[in-house]
Design an enzyme around this catalytic site. Structure first.
Site, PDB file in Angstrom:
ATOM      1  N   CYS A 103      -6.034  -7.070   8.110  1.00  0.00           N
ATOM      2  CA  CYS A 103      -4.929  -7.572   8.935  1.00  0.00           C
ATOM      3  C   CYS A 103      -3.823  -8.188   8.082  1.00  0.00           C
ATOM      4  CB  CYS A 103      -5.425  -8.574   9.974  1.00  0.00           C
ATOM      5  SG  CYS A 103      -6.499  -7.842  11.206  1.00  0.00           S
ATOM      6  N   GLU A 104      -3.537  -7.595   6.959  1.00  0.00           N
ATOM      7  CA  GLU A 104      -2.451  -8.019   6.080  1.00  0.00           C
ATOM      8  C   GLU A 104      -1.422  -6.903   6.033  1.00  0.00           C
ATOM      9  OE1 GLU A 104      -2.195 -10.930   4.677  1.00  0.00           O
ATOM     10  OE2 GLU A 104      -4.213 -11.713   4.914  1.00  0.00           O
ATOM     11  N   ARG A 118      -3.064  -0.451  -4.654  1.00  0.00           N
ATOM     12  CA  ARG A 118      -2.012   0.330  -5.311  1.00  0.00           C
ATOM     13  C   ARG A 118      -0.870   0.713  -4.369  1.00  0.00           C
ATOM     14  NH1 ARG A 118      -3.373   5.145  -7.544  1.00  0.00           N
ATOM     15  NH2 ARG A 118      -1.834   4.870  -9.174  1.00  0.00           N
ATOM     16  N   TYR A 133      -8.075   3.394 -11.652  1.00  0.00           N
ATOM     17  CA  TYR A 133      -8.317   1.959 -11.648  1.00  0.00           C
ATOM     18  C   TYR A 133      -8.562   1.393 -10.263  1.00  0.00           C
ATOM     19  CZ  TYR A 133      -6.623   2.716 -16.305  1.00  0.00           C
ATOM     20  OH  TYR A 133      -6.470   3.188 -17.565  1.00  0.00           O
ATOM     21  N   TYR A 151       2.713  -0.618  -5.794  1.00  0.00           N
ATOM     22  CA  TYR A 151       3.729   0.326  -6.272  1.00  0.00           C
ATOM     23  C   TYR A 151       3.803   1.604  -5.464  1.00  0.00           C
ATOM     24  CZ  TYR A 151      -0.277   0.335  -9.516  1.00  0.00           C
ATOM     25  OH  TYR A 151      -1.524   0.239 -10.074  1.00  0.00           O
TER      26      TYR A 151
END
Length: 106
Positions: A36-37, A5, A65, A9
């Site tokens: 690692c992103e 999330r 969610y 956003y």
């Protein structure tokens, strides 16, 4: 992978150390996941107390969610879902094991 999330956003979260919830927030941190992103974040520029190895992290009110949106990207098992009522933790979904991820492999 636990919570997309923030990347999707810019959802804002607060977090604390549950064993020291009133500890002074004397530094600014970024809470990152383990993949690692660049989008694997939970919070940026969050006032936070000093952290020691072994401290637990509680991210508060992550959304209805959160679990439904989690994935097993990079074969990372999803964490447990724990709810606290009356000061007592209740595991409502157990932590996934690696065996859960490979159960359908042939």
């Amino acid at each position: 992978t636990d919570n997309p999330r923030f990347a999707l956003y810019a959802a804002a979260y607060d977090a604390l150390l549950p064993e020291r919830p009133a500890a002074p927030r004397n530094q600014t941190v970024t809470l990152a996941g383990r993949c690692c992103e660049s989008g694997d974040l939970l919070a940026r520029d969050l006032p936070f107390p000093d952290v020691k190895p072994g401290d637990l992290l509680a991210v508060l009110a992550t959304g209805a969610y959160n679990y439904a949106m989690a994935s097993n990207y990079n074969r990372v098992p999803r964490p447990p879902v724990v709810m606290v009522s009356g000061g007592k933790p209740h595991t409502v979904i157990r932590r996934e094991r690696y065996e859960d991820l490979t159960a359908l492999d042939e």
